[in-house]
Write a protein that holds these residues in place. Structure first.
Motif, PDB file in Angstrom:
ATOM      1  N   ASP A   1     -53.651  -7.915  20.372  1.00  0.00           N
ATOM      2  CA  ASP A   1     -53.425  -7.541  18.810  1.00  0.00           C
ATOM      3  C   ASP A   1     -54.492  -7.220  17.789  1.00  0.00           C
ATOM      4  O   ASP A   1     -54.482  -6.825  16.616  1.00  0.00           O
ATOM      5  N   VAL A   2     -55.648  -7.255  18.458  1.00  0.00           N
ATOM      6  CA  VAL A   2     -57.213  -6.854  17.665  1.00  0.00           C
ATOM      7  C   VAL A   2     -56.855  -5.308  17.023  1.00  0.00           C
ATOM      8  O   VAL A   2     -56.528  -4.654  17.755  1.00  0.00           O
TER       9      VAL A   2
ATOM     10  N   VAL B   1     -62.814 -10.047  13.032  1.00  0.00           N
ATOM     11  CA  VAL B   1     -61.879 -10.987  13.690  1.00  0.00           C
ATOM     12  C   VAL B   1     -62.689 -12.150  14.375  1.00  0.00           C
ATOM     13  O   VAL B   1     -63.766 -12.015  14.825  1.00  0.00           O
ATOM     14  N   THR B   2     -61.858 -13.230  14.670  1.00  0.00           N
ATOM     15  CA  THR B   2     -62.388 -14.242  15.293  1.00  0.00           C
ATOM     16  C   THR B   2     -61.478 -14.569  16.592  1.00  0.00           C
ATOM     17  O   THR B   2     -60.474 -14.702  16.423  1.00  0.00           O
ATOM     18  N   VAL B   3     -62.278 -14.450  17.799  1.00  0.00           N
ATOM     19  CA  VAL B   3     -61.120 -14.500  19.100  1.00  0.00           C
ATOM     20  C   VAL B   3     -61.627 -15.622  20.039  1.00  0.00           C
ATOM     21  O   VAL B   3     -62.839 -15.967  20.004  1.00  0.00           O
TER      22      VAL B   3
ATOM     23  N   SER C   1     -55.677  -9.938  27.217  1.00  0.00           N
ATOM     24  CA  SER C   1     -56.665  -8.919  27.520  1.00  0.00           C
ATOM     25  C   SER C   1     -58.031  -9.218  27.716  1.00  0.00           C
ATOM     26  O   SER C   1     -58.297 -10.151  27.702  1.00  0.00           O
ATOM     27  N   ASP C   2     -58.913  -8.249  27.693  1.00  0.00           N
ATOM     28  CA  ASP C   2     -60.244  -8.258  27.960  1.00  0.00           C
ATOM     29  C   ASP C   2     -61.063  -7.567  26.611  1.00  0.00           C
ATOM     30  O   ASP C   2     -60.705  -6.983  26.065  1.00  0.00           O
ATOM     31  N   ILE C   3     -62.360  -8.099  26.620  1.00  0.00           N
ATOM     32  CA  ILE C   3     -63.249  -7.550  25.596  1.00  0.00           C
ATOM     33  C   ILE C   3     -64.620  -7.657  26.434  1.00  0.00           C
ATOM     34  O   ILE C   3     -65.045  -8.401  27.160  1.00  0.00           O
ATOM     35  N   THR C   4     -65.546  -6.631  25.714  1.00  0.00           N
ATOM     36  CA  THR C   4     -66.992  -6.570  26.111  1.00  0.00           C
ATOM     37  C   THR C   4     -67.723  -6.903  24.956  1.00  0.00           C
ATOM     38  O   THR C   4     -67.590  -6.489  23.923  1.00  0.00           O
ATOM     39  N   LEU C   5     -68.794  -7.913  25.241  1.00  0.00           N
ATOM     40  CA  LEU C   5     -69.560  -8.320  24.160  1.00  0.00           C
ATOM     41  C   LEU C   5     -70.943  -7.641  24.443  1.00  0.00           C
ATOM     42  O   LEU C   5     -71.517  -7.740  25.625  1.00  0.00           O
ATOM     43  N   THR C   6     -71.668  -6.731  23.669  1.00  0.00           N
ATOM     44  CA  THR C   6     -72.737  -5.985  23.861  1.00  0.00           C
ATOM     45  C   THR C   6     -73.684  -6.311  22.967  1.00  0.00           C
ATOM     46  O   THR C   6     -73.700  -6.490  21.829  1.00  0.00           O
ATOM     47  N   PHE C   7     -75.033  -6.342  23.742  1.00  0.00           N
ATOM     48  CA  PHE C   7     -76.310  -6.567  22.919  1.00  0.00           C
ATOM     49  C   PHE C   7     -77.268  -5.809  23.691  1.00  0.00           C
ATOM     50  O   PHE C   7     -77.361  -5.330  24.514  1.00  0.00           O
TER      51      PHE C   7
ATOM     52  N   ALA D   1     -64.577  -5.720  15.812  1.00  0.00           N
ATOM     53  CA  ALA D   1     -64.336  -5.291  17.110  1.00  0.00           C
ATOM     54  C   ALA D   1     -63.828  -3.689  17.130  1.00  0.00           C
ATOM     55  O   ALA D   1     -63.112  -3.370  16.066  1.00  0.00           O
ATOM     56  N   GLU D   2     -64.407  -3.032  17.974  1.00  0.00           N
ATOM     57  CA  GLU D   2     -63.887  -1.670  18.072  1.00  0.00           C
ATOM     58  C   GLU D   2     -63.648  -1.109  19.390  1.00  0.00           C
ATOM     59  O   GLU D   2     -63.888  -1.845  20.220  1.00  0.00           O
ATOM     60  N   PHE D   3     -62.905   0.032  19.556  1.00  0.00           N
ATOM     61  CA  PHE D   3     -62.867   0.523  20.812  1.00  0.00           C
ATOM     62  C   PHE D   3     -63.817   1.475  21.411  1.00  0.00           C
ATOM     63  O   PHE D   3     -64.252   2.332  20.406  1.00  0.00           O
ATOM     64  N   TYR D   4     -64.401   1.451  22.588  1.00  0.00           N
ATOM     65  CA  TYR D   4     -65.297   2.465  23.254  1.00  0.00           C
ATOM     66  C   TYR D   4     -64.879   2.619  24.415  1.00  0.00           C
ATOM     67  O   TYR D   4     -64.924   1.798  25.276  1.00  0.00           O
ATOM     68  N   ASP D   5     -64.813   4.019  24.724  1.00  0.00           N
ATOM     69  CA  ASP D   5     -64.238   4.736  26.192  1.00  0.00           C
ATOM     70  C   ASP D   5     -62.962   3.787  26.606  1.00  0.00           C
ATOM     71  O   ASP D   5     -62.850   3.410  27.722  1.00  0.00           O
ATOM     72  N   GLY D   6     -62.035   3.653  25.469  1.00  0.00           N
ATOM     73  CA  GLY D   6     -61.126   2.861  25.847  1.00  0.00           C
ATOM     74  C   GLY D   6     -60.756   1.301  26.033  1.00  0.00           C
ATOM     75  O   GLY D   6     -59.961   0.695  26.280  1.00  0.00           O
ATOM     76  N   MET D   7     -62.053   0.992  25.981  1.00  0.00           N
ATOM     77  CA  MET D   7     -62.137  -0.691  26.036  1.00  0.00           C
ATOM     78  C   MET D   7     -62.515  -1.322  24.837  1.00  0.00           C
ATOM     79  O   MET D   7     -63.322  -0.650  24.006  1.00  0.00           O
ATOM     80  N   LEU D   8     -62.121  -2.472  24.476  1.00  0.00           N
ATOM     81  CA  LEU D   8     -62.206  -3.185  23.233  1.00  0.00           C
ATOM     82  C   LEU D   8     -63.710  -3.923  23.297  1.00  0.00           C
ATOM     83  O   LEU D   8     -64.098  -4.518  24.615  1.00  0.00           O
ATOM     84  N   GLN D   9     -64.634  -3.702  22.462  1.00  0.00           N
ATOM     85  CA  GLN D   9     -65.890  -4.088  22.381  1.00  0.00           C
ATOM     86  C   GLN D   9     -66.193  -4.790  21.110  1.00  0.00           C
ATOM     87  O   GLN D   9     -65.942  -4.376  20.070  1.00  0.00           O
TER      88      GLN D   9
END
Length: 704
Positions: free
Chosen positions: A63-64, A70-72, A100-106, A130-138
């Motif tokens: 639902d993001v 957001v806090t997930v 669903s899934d999410i990628t945390l990027t550093f 949170a944003e979508f990048y290449d169709g993935m939530l990150q």
């Protein structure tokens, strides 16, 4: 009676270095952020939030909404560190919930740190955008990562503060935690506001208001309209009005010396003038002469628009005390302005038999000594100058009147310093920046006010036009035609030399370019030139030896060349309304038709658009001042940012100005009932004066 700060307040007046984690390096950054040489805990507490981060949204991953904070709650699935030979590649951590899934990027991350922060197979609460990048939530660099215990303590609405280079938001938040702990140690702070007023306005206490603003429960808690912010704003307004009322009471208490005169010198000045006084000039003169004859001290503000004839009114005031056998001082904020006043005053003074001299930083050695000796002996009637008039070795024979020009560039301390140069000195303050009523009450509430509303006869209306910079060549050609017709023109640029961070046309570059076009007919004046060079350039322009003067805002106030009929202001969108109005006031002083061309860079922001539209519509400085206050706020309008005159720390006049009258009435009532602040409420109000840096006023209270 002791003048010491109440010991109760000591935790708030401790240095910022007393807070955990603030050493000398960070202290320097806070000094810049808070605009205080040695910042204290109270200075940090008055640094209020500019916004909030709302972490209350806690959706499931499916639902993001992208772009939302957001806090997930997620389980950490696996780490994928950057490849060893590709240090710029991101470090990714994969996580999920049941939806669903999410990628945390550093980026530039340390593996050992992230493995400890985000252990695999464990639950973590992650907060950020949170944003979508290449169709993935990150989520890139989450703001917060906490476990179950940390989440229980996580503020879901977090304040955001104005920052300075080198200070991160985390630094300020941690420092604020320490400052609030210091505030908690201040127990038993007395309530200085009237109880009935507190209950009517539903105000919190001073300490509760600060806590509410730095620990908001809802985003709107930090709005300037909120009860917490309004309470602190009213405190600041009351402190200011009380301090001004104490200054006024102090001056009134010191008996004045009436300077009565028959008006012989005044009559000679009026006879030498090429025009009759306007109605408001005459009214101001009458008020001042009446004030000067009284045994109380005069403290009067004379505000009038550009070219409304304030200098002449001031000279007539000086003539009244000189005729009574005493002296007058006339202080201007800059050397150019002091010498300009001398030029206006000298022929009139000569006609009246008044002995005039000037003292600025340029008068040195034997010349300076001679002026000081003549002043002490009483051989100089009227001394003009800059803040050099404050210096210790300047001693008057019998100073009766101090005229202070462009008062808002001098603080109350300087006002008092000049008055101590004589016995019971009367003070007349001039300003060519008409001041909105709320600001008159705020900064000059200790003064009576005279206004010069008309312009002297013969002043021509000025044709004001706004032109995009893309038409620069047409403007240069138009200026060329004006010069060919024998007119003189100003060309104002905002900066002296090119800076890497700005594309503004610099005065020196524009000067070279215009000189190539118009040859030796062009001169240059800017703030970094030596006084003598500046004066020589101004003199050449005034004499008509040059026709075009390229300048920075050094010519903003007081320069008077009636033959100048064209004013070009480059990058007008970068100037404030009052400043543009001052610049425009340099033309339209003679019989010729005058034109002001405001060049702007597109696209224009809303504020700049409103500013330029106001200038096109009106030449009324009082209306312009009211508009300027709406668009910019009090600090810029009165020049407090540059002058060291303290602006407000909490008050936003556009929001809280409506409370000014109530604060003024309350201050007057307090002093009428309790002039030495001895009652319980009076003692409480002393705490208020200290907290808002108005403790100088406490020293003015005399017992009895």
């Amino acid at each position: 009676m002791t003048l010491m700060r109440p010991p109760l307040l000591n935790p708030l007046f401790a240095s910022l270095t007393s807070l955990p984690g603030i050493g000398p390096r960070l202290e320097k950054l806070y000094a810049r952020l808070l605009d205080r040489e040695a910042p204290r805990v109270i200075d940090l507490l008055f640094h209020l939030p500019s916004g909030t981060i709302d972490r209350r949204a806690r959706p499931k991953l499916r639902d993001v909404q992208p772009g939302q904070v957001v806090t997930v709650a997620v389980t950490i699935d696996k780490h994928r560190p950057s490849p060893p030979h590709r240090s710029r590649a991101p470090y990714r951590v994969y996580a999920s919930d049941e939806t669903s899934d999410i990628t945390l990027t550093f980026f530039n991350a340390r593996k050992d740190y992230l493995e400890k922060l985000l252990p695999e197979s464990e639950l973590r609460y992650v907060s950020g955008t949170a944003e979508f990048y290449d169709g993935m939530l990150q989520m890139v660099h989450p703001d917060r990562v906490v476990d179950e215990t940390g989440f229980a303590a996580l503020p879901l609405v977090e304040p955001v503060y104005p920052l300075t280079e080198g200070l991160a938001l985390g630094n300020v938040r941690r420092a604020m935690d320490g400052a609030l702990a210091s505030l908690a140690r201040v127990t038993g702070l007395p309530e200085w506001q009237d109880e009935a007023w507190i209950s009517r306005e539903r105000f919190l206490t001073f300490a509760e208001s600060l806590r509410h603003l730095h620990r908001p429960a809802e985003p709107h808690d930090i709005a300037p309209e909120s009860l917490a912010w309004t309470r602190l704003a009213f405190d600041e307004l009351l402190a200011g009005q009380l301090a001004l009322a104490l200054v006024r009471a102090h001056l009134r208490r010191q008996a004045g010396r009436g300077s009565a005169s028959e008006g012989r010198l005044r009559a000679r000045i009026l006879k030498a003038l090429p025009y009759a006084l306007t109605h408001s000039q005459q009214r101001a003169v009458d008020d001042i002469i009446t004030d000067l004859a009284r045994p109380q001290r005069m403290l009067r503000l004379l505000q009038g628009d550009v070219g409304s004839g304030k200098t002449v009114v001031a000279l007539i005031a000086a003539a009244a005390v000189i005729e009574a056998g005493r002296q007058a001082a006339f202080m201007a904020p800059t050397e150019i302005l002091a010498r300009q006043h001398l030029k206006t005053i000298a022929p009139l003074a000569k006609a009246a038999g008044i002995r005039v001299a000037i003292l600025t930083g340029r008068e040195r050695g034997p010349a300076r000594k001679e002026i000081l000796d003549r002043l002490t002996l009483g051989d100089i009637d009227l001394l003009l100058g800059t803040h050099a008039l404050f210096q210790e070795d300047v001693a008057f024979h019998d100073l009766a009147l101090a005229v202070v020009d462009e008062q808002h560039r001098f603080g109350v301390h300087q006002r008092l310093a000049l008055m101590q140069k004589g016995e019971a000195v009367d003070v007349l303050v001039l300003t060519a920046t008409p001041i909105p009523r709320t600001l008159v009450l705020t900064y000059f509430g200790d003064m009576d006010v005279s206004e010069l509303r008309e312009k002297p006869a013969g002043r021509q209306p000025i044709d004001t036009r706004t032109i995009p910079l893309s038409r620069l060549e047409e403007v240069e050609d138009a200026v060329g035609r004006a010069l060919a017709a024998g007119n003189r023109a100003y060309w104002v640029c905002p900066l002296v030399e090119e800076s890497e961070k700005t594309d503004l046309a610099a005065a020196e570059a524009r000067f070279e370019e215009l000189r190539n076009k118009f040859r030796s007919n062009v001169d240059l004046v800017h703030g970094r030139m030596k006084g003598a060079d500046k004066d020589a350039a101004m003199a050449r322009f005034a004499a008509g030896e040059t026709q075009l003067l390229v300048a920075t805002t050094a010519i903003e106030v007081g320069v008077d060349v009636p033959e100048a009929t064209v004013m070009v202001v480059e990058h007008a969108e970068r100037f404030g309304l009052a400043q543009l109005h001052q610049l425009r006031g340099r033309i339209g002083r003679g019989a010729g038709h005058s034109t002001c061309l405001l060049l702007y860079k597109t696209p224009l922001g809303e504020t700049a658009k409103a500013r330029l539209a106001t200038l096109r519509e009106t030449e009324d400085g009082f209306r312009i001042a009211e508009e300027d206050l709406k668009l910019r706020g009090e600090g810029d309008l009165l020049g407090t940012r540059q002058s060291g005159l303290p602006g407000f720390r909490v008050v936003r006049l556009e929001v809280h100005g409506k409370y000014l009258g109530a604060a003024r009435d309350d201050a007057a009532l307090v002093l009428a009932r309790d002039p030495t602040l001895k009652t319980p409420r009076g003692q409480a109000l002393r705490h208020l004066l200290y907290l808002f840096g108005k403790d100088e006023a406490i020293k003015l209270i005399r017992a009895g």
